[in-house]
Write a protein that holds these residues in place. Structure first.
Motif, PDB file in Angstrom:
ATOM      1  N   PHE A  71       0.808  -1.223   0.000  1.00 19.59           N
ATOM      2  CA  PHE A  71       0.000   0.000   0.000  1.00 19.59           C
ATOM      3  C   PHE A  71       0.842   1.274   0.000  1.00 19.59           C
ATOM      4  CE2 PHE A  71       0.497  -0.741   4.574  1.00 19.59           C
ATOM      5  CZ  PHE A  71       0.736   0.523   5.071  1.00 19.59           C
ATOM      6  N   TRP A  72       1.997   1.257   0.683  1.00 26.44           N
ATOM      7  CA  TRP A  72       2.837   2.456   0.705  1.00 26.44           C
ATOM      8  C   TRP A  72       3.168   2.921  -0.709  1.00 26.44           C
ATOM      9  CZ3 TRP A  72       3.037   4.480   5.334  1.00 26.44           C
ATOM     10  CH2 TRP A  72       3.143   3.688   6.475  1.00 26.44           C
ATOM     11  N   TYR A  73       3.493   1.976  -1.555  1.00 22.79           N
ATOM     12  CA  TYR A  73       3.982   2.278  -2.905  1.00 22.79           C
ATOM     13  C   TYR A  73       2.839   2.682  -3.834  1.00 22.79           C
ATOM     14  CZ  TYR A  73       7.812   0.033  -0.600  1.00 22.79           C
ATOM     15  OH  TYR A  73       8.784  -0.272   0.334  1.00 22.79           O
ATOM     16  N   VAL A  74       1.686   2.052  -3.669  1.00 22.79           N
ATOM     17  CA  VAL A  74       0.522   2.417  -4.474  1.00 22.79           C
ATOM     18  C   VAL A  74       0.127   3.867  -4.200  1.00 22.79           C
ATOM     19  CG1 VAL A  74      -1.914   1.913  -4.951  1.00 22.79           C
ATOM     20  CG2 VAL A  74      -0.300   0.039  -4.580  1.00 22.79           C
ATOM     21  N   ILE A  75       0.086   4.243  -2.930  1.00 22.22           N
ATOM     22  CA  ILE A  75      -0.288   5.614  -2.577  1.00 22.22           C
ATOM     23  C   ILE A  75       0.775   6.601  -3.054  1.00 22.22           C
ATOM     24  CG2 ILE A  75      -0.638   7.199  -0.633  1.00 22.22           C
ATOM     25  CD1 ILE A  75      -2.024   4.846   0.819  1.00 22.22           C
ATOM     26  N   ASP A  76       2.042   6.271  -2.866  1.00 23.47           N
ATOM     27  CA  ASP A  76       3.107   7.173  -3.333  1.00 23.47           C
ATOM     28  C   ASP A  76       3.044   7.365  -4.845  1.00 23.47           C
ATOM     29  OD1 ASP A  76       4.096   7.695  -0.847  1.00 23.47           O
ATOM     30  OD2 ASP A  76       5.858   6.410  -1.015  1.00 23.47           O
ATOM     31  N   ARG A  77       2.767   6.287  -5.581  1.00 23.37           N
ATOM     32  CA  ARG A  77       2.698   6.422  -7.044  1.00 23.37           C
ATOM     33  C   ARG A  77       1.484   7.252  -7.451  1.00 23.37           C
ATOM     34  NH1 ARG A  77       4.233   0.745  -6.973  1.00 23.37           N
ATOM     35  NH2 ARG A  77       2.127   0.138  -7.581  1.00 23.37           N
ATOM     36  N   SER A  78       0.390   7.144  -6.698  1.00 22.86           N
ATOM     37  CA  SER A  78      -0.786   7.960  -6.992  1.00 22.86           C
ATOM     38  C   SER A  78      -0.491   9.439  -6.759  1.00 22.86           C
ATOM     39  CB  SER A  78      -1.966   7.507  -6.116  1.00 22.86           C
ATOM     40  OG  SER A  78      -3.113   8.290  -6.374  1.00 22.86           O
ATOM     41  N   ILE A  79       0.195   9.746  -5.654  1.00 21.87           N
ATOM     42  CA  ILE A  79       0.601  11.134  -5.398  1.00 21.87           C
ATOM     43  C   ILE A  79       1.541  11.610  -6.500  1.00 21.87           C
ATOM     44  CG2 ILE A  79       1.912  12.621  -3.826  1.00 21.87           C
ATOM     45  CD1 ILE A  79       0.837  10.881  -1.517  1.00 21.87           C
ATOM     46  N   ALA A  80       2.458  10.741  -6.915  1.00 21.14           N
ATOM     47  CA  ALA A  80       3.401  11.113  -7.965  1.00 21.14           C
ATOM     48  C   ALA A  80       2.681  11.419  -9.264  1.00 21.14           C
ATOM     49  CB  ALA A  80       4.414   9.992  -8.173  1.00 21.14           C
ATOM     50  N   HIS A  81       1.688  10.613  -9.623  1.00 20.13           N
ATOM     51  CA  HIS A  81       0.957  10.847 -10.876  1.00 20.13           C
ATOM     52  C   HIS A  81       0.213  12.172 -10.821  1.00 20.13           C
ATOM     53  CE1 HIS A  81      -2.235  10.403 -13.935  1.00 20.13           C
ATOM     54  NE2 HIS A  81      -1.280   9.774 -14.602  1.00 20.13           N
ATOM     55  N   GLN A  82      -0.320  12.510  -9.639  1.00 22.30           N
ATOM     56  CA  GLN A  82      -1.063  13.766  -9.500  1.00 22.30           C
ATOM     57  C   GLN A  82      -0.126  14.969  -9.481  1.00 22.30           C
ATOM     58  OE1 GLN A  82      -3.978  14.266  -6.164  1.00 22.30           O
ATOM     59  NE2 GLN A  82      -2.730  16.065  -5.682  1.00 22.30           N
ATOM     60  N   ALA A  83       0.973  14.869  -8.717  1.00 22.64           N
ATOM     61  CA  ALA A  83       1.725  16.089  -8.392  1.00 22.64           C
ATOM     62  C   ALA A  83       3.230  15.919  -8.396  1.00 22.64           C
ATOM     63  CB  ALA A  83       1.287  16.597  -7.019  1.00 22.64           C
ATOM     64  N   GLY A  84       3.756  14.797  -8.874  1.00 23.34           N
ATOM     65  CA  GLY A  84       5.189  14.557  -8.819  1.00 23.34           C
ATOM     66  C   GLY A  84       5.998  15.692  -9.428  1.00 23.34           C
ATOM     67  N   ARG A  85       7.090  16.077  -8.773  1.00 24.50           N
ATOM     68  CA  ARG A  85       7.941  17.177  -9.223  1.00 24.50           C
ATOM     69  C   ARG A  85       9.136  16.602  -9.974  1.00 24.50           C
ATOM     70  NH1 ARG A  85       7.642  21.573  -5.828  1.00 24.50           N
ATOM     71  NH2 ARG A  85       9.024  22.607  -7.306  1.00 24.50           N
ATOM     72  N   LEU A  86       9.179  16.818 -11.266  1.00 25.73           N
ATOM     73  CA  LEU A  86      10.259  16.275 -12.073  1.00 25.73           C
ATOM     74  C   LEU A  86      11.587  16.910 -11.676  1.00 25.73           C
ATOM     75  CD1 LEU A  86      10.949  14.392 -14.485  1.00 25.73           C
ATOM     76  CD2 LEU A  86      10.750  16.417 -15.950  1.00 25.73           C
ATOM     77  N   LEU A  87      12.564  16.062 -11.396  1.00 25.38           N
ATOM     78  CA  LEU A  87      13.920  16.511 -11.100  1.00 25.38           C
ATOM     79  C   LEU A  87      14.861  16.289 -12.279  1.00 25.38           C
ATOM     80  CD1 LEU A  87      14.282  15.066  -7.475  1.00 25.38           C
ATOM     81  CD2 LEU A  87      13.472  17.339  -8.153  1.00 25.38           C
ATOM     82  N   TYR A  88      14.598  15.214 -13.032  1.00 30.57           N
ATOM     83  CA  TYR A  88      15.460  14.895 -14.166  1.00 30.57           C
ATOM     84  C   TYR A  88      14.724  13.943 -15.105  1.00 30.57           C
ATOM     85  CZ  TYR A  88      19.211  12.887 -16.956  1.00 30.57           C
ATOM     86  OH  TYR A  88      19.979  12.471 -18.006  1.00 30.57           O
ATOM     87  N   GLY A  89      14.900  14.135 -16.411  1.00 32.08           N
ATOM     88  CA  GLY A  89      14.465  13.144 -17.379  1.00 32.08           C
ATOM     89  C   GLY A  89      13.088  13.365 -17.957  1.00 32.08           C
ATOM     90  N   THR A  90      12.428  12.261 -18.300  1.00 35.27           N
ATOM     91  CA  THR A  90      11.133  12.276 -18.970  1.00 35.27           C
ATOM     92  C   THR A  90      10.024  12.662 -17.999  1.00 35.27           C
ATOM     93  OG1 THR A  90      11.915  10.505 -20.422  1.00 35.27           O
ATOM     94  CG2 THR A  90       9.547  10.893 -20.364  1.00 35.27           C
ATOM     95  N   ALA A  91       9.055  13.444 -18.474  1.00 33.43           N
ATOM     96  CA  ALA A  91       7.965  13.949 -17.631  1.00 33.43           C
ATOM     97  C   ALA A  91       7.239  12.814 -16.915  1.00 33.43           C
ATOM     98  CB  ALA A  91       6.980  14.742 -18.493  1.00 33.43           C
ATOM     99  N   VAL A  92       6.779  13.119 -15.698  1.00 32.60           N
ATOM    100  CA  VAL A  92       6.218  12.109 -14.811  1.00 32.60           C
ATOM    101  C   VAL A  92       5.097  11.324 -15.493  1.00 32.60           C
ATOM    102  CG1 VAL A  92       5.021  11.714 -12.631  1.00 32.60           C
ATOM    103  CG2 VAL A  92       6.851  13.430 -12.758  1.00 32.60           C
ATOM    104  N   ARG A  93       4.109  12.014 -16.047  1.00 31.60           N
ATOM    105  CA  ARG A  93       2.949  11.300 -16.586  1.00 31.60           C
ATOM    106  C   ARG A  93       3.233  10.573 -17.889  1.00 31.60           C
ATOM    107  NH1 ARG A  93      -2.597  14.608 -15.151  1.00 31.60           N
ATOM    108  NH2 ARG A  93      -2.181  14.824 -12.910  1.00 31.60           N
ATOM    109  N   GLN A  94       4.389  10.822 -18.466  1.00 28.31           N
ATOM    110  CA  GLN A  94       4.780  10.046 -19.646  1.00 28.31           C
ATOM    111  C   GLN A  94       5.358   8.693 -19.272  1.00 28.31           C
ATOM    112  OE1 GLN A  94       7.128  12.134 -22.596  1.00 28.31           O
ATOM    113  NE2 GLN A  94       6.074  14.066 -22.167  1.00 28.31           N
ATOM    114  N   VAL A  95       5.766   8.540 -18.011  1.00 32.55           N
ATOM    115  CA  VAL A  95       6.355   7.262 -17.589  1.00 32.55           C
ATOM    116  C   VAL A  95       5.528   6.545 -16.525  1.00 32.55           C
ATOM    117  CG1 VAL A  95       8.697   8.001 -18.151  1.00 32.55           C
ATOM    118  CG2 VAL A  95       7.842   8.349 -15.839  1.00 32.55           C
ATOM    119  N   LEU A  96       4.629   7.259 -15.862  1.00 33.18           N
ATOM    120  CA  LEU A  96       3.919   6.705 -14.710  1.00 33.18           C
ATOM    121  C   LEU A  96       2.413   6.676 -14.967  1.00 33.18           C
ATOM    122  CD1 LEU A  96       4.134   5.773 -11.689  1.00 33.18           C
ATOM    123  CD2 LEU A  96       3.772   8.175 -11.084  1.00 33.18           C
ATOM    124  N   ALA A  97       1.830   5.494 -14.930  1.00 36.38           N
ATOM    125  CA  ALA A  97       0.388   5.356 -15.140  1.00 36.38           C
ATOM    126  C   ALA A  97      -0.373   5.710 -13.866  1.00 36.38           C
ATOM    127  CB  ALA A  97       0.059   3.921 -15.551  1.00 36.38           C
TER     128      ALA A  97
END
Length: 277
Positions: free
Chosen positions: A132-158
């Motif tokens: 559950f920790w990882y599912v919730i973190d990935r959901s937060i990332a998809h909504q609001a993840g702050r890109l630090l390097y590389g390909t945009a968050v929603r292009q790599v994260l479903a």
């Protein structure tokens, strides 16, 4: 010296040199296998509190990245090899194939916890960890993840599926109701954030979610206000909260998750009963 970060000025000032060093070391180790690095958690939700918050980072890599590179990355980023200025670093590496589709599993290639207030821990087997920790973190990332390097968050994260999310929230409530290893204020504030998500469909910062729930639920307002006051302190100075009140509150949170899952047509994706305090 140029920054490795995509947009260093938008990050908390206390963390910019550290995150820049983290990205540089990650790129040096992973090389062409590195796809993206992005911040999640309190940084993503713009609620980082220095001395209290962890630094939460997600790394997405080519799934063919060698195991030796993952071990080298863990050594390179571990505190104090890379001194962490925050309470701790929680960094997860995923394969790009895994995060490119919704999944309710932990699914990581590497999970690193390190820092001045976190025991050093590294895992290369997702079976070691609760999903559950990882599912919730990935959901937060998809909504609001702050890109630090590389390909945009929603292009790599479903985006996570509703079923996976509600199951993860139910499991989170059960974990926090148990209380072991969790500060009382964090148990309450995470519960507030869970209910706020059920009501709005969005992840809010802990303090914003707590203010929302304190306003609407007078019964729990004193407990939530105490949790908010405690959250202003460093972890070592957190205030004790009445354990029975916390359990009662989390039982109420669990009921709200069940109701929201039923309203979404999911029923009970997770199982379970919640402690009734």
């Amino acid at each position: 010296m140029t920054h490795a970060l995509v947009d260093s000025q938008s990050l908390p000032a206390e963390l910019r040199p550290y995150l820049d060093g983290l990205v540089r070391r990650t790129l040096a180790v992973c090389g062409r296998h590195l796809v993206s690095v992005f911040a999640v958690g309190s940084i993503a939700l713009q609620d980082y509190r220095h001395g209290r918050s962890d630094v939460d980072v997600t790394v997405v890599a080519d799934p063919l990245i060698p195991a030796r590179a993952l071990r080298e990355l863990a050594e390179s980023l571990a505190h104090p090899a890379l001194p962490c200025p925050a309470a701790g670093l929680e960094l997860v590496v995923y394969g790009a194939d895994f995060v490119g589709r919704p999944c309710g599993a932990a699914g990581y290639l590497m999970d690193l916890n390190t820092g001045p207030m976190l025991p050093n821990r590294v895992s290369f087997d997702p079976a070691d960890s609760a999903d559950f920790w990882y599912v919730i973190d990935r959901s937060i990332a998809h909504q609001a993840g702050r890109l630090l390097y590389g390909t945009a968050v929603r292009q790599v994260l479903a985006a996570s599926s509703e079923r996976d999310l509600y199951a993860a929230m139910q499991a989170s409530v059960r974990e926090h109701a148990g209380g072991e290893g969790h500060l009382g204020d964090n148990r309450v504030l995470n519960g507030c954030r869970t209910v706020a998500f059920c009501r709005t469909g969005r992840w809010l910062a802990k303090r914003e979610a707590a203010q929302m729930i304190a306003t609407s639920e007078q019964e729990f307002r004193p407990l939530i206000e105490t949790a908010l006051h405690s959250f202003q302190h460093p972890r070592s100075e957190a205030l004790p909260l009445p354990s029975n009140d916390v359990r009662t509150f989390l039982a109420w949170v669990g009921e709200r998750v069940d109701e929201a899952a039923t309203h979404a047509g999911i029923g009970d994706p997770g199982s379970g009963t919640y402690p009734d305090g």
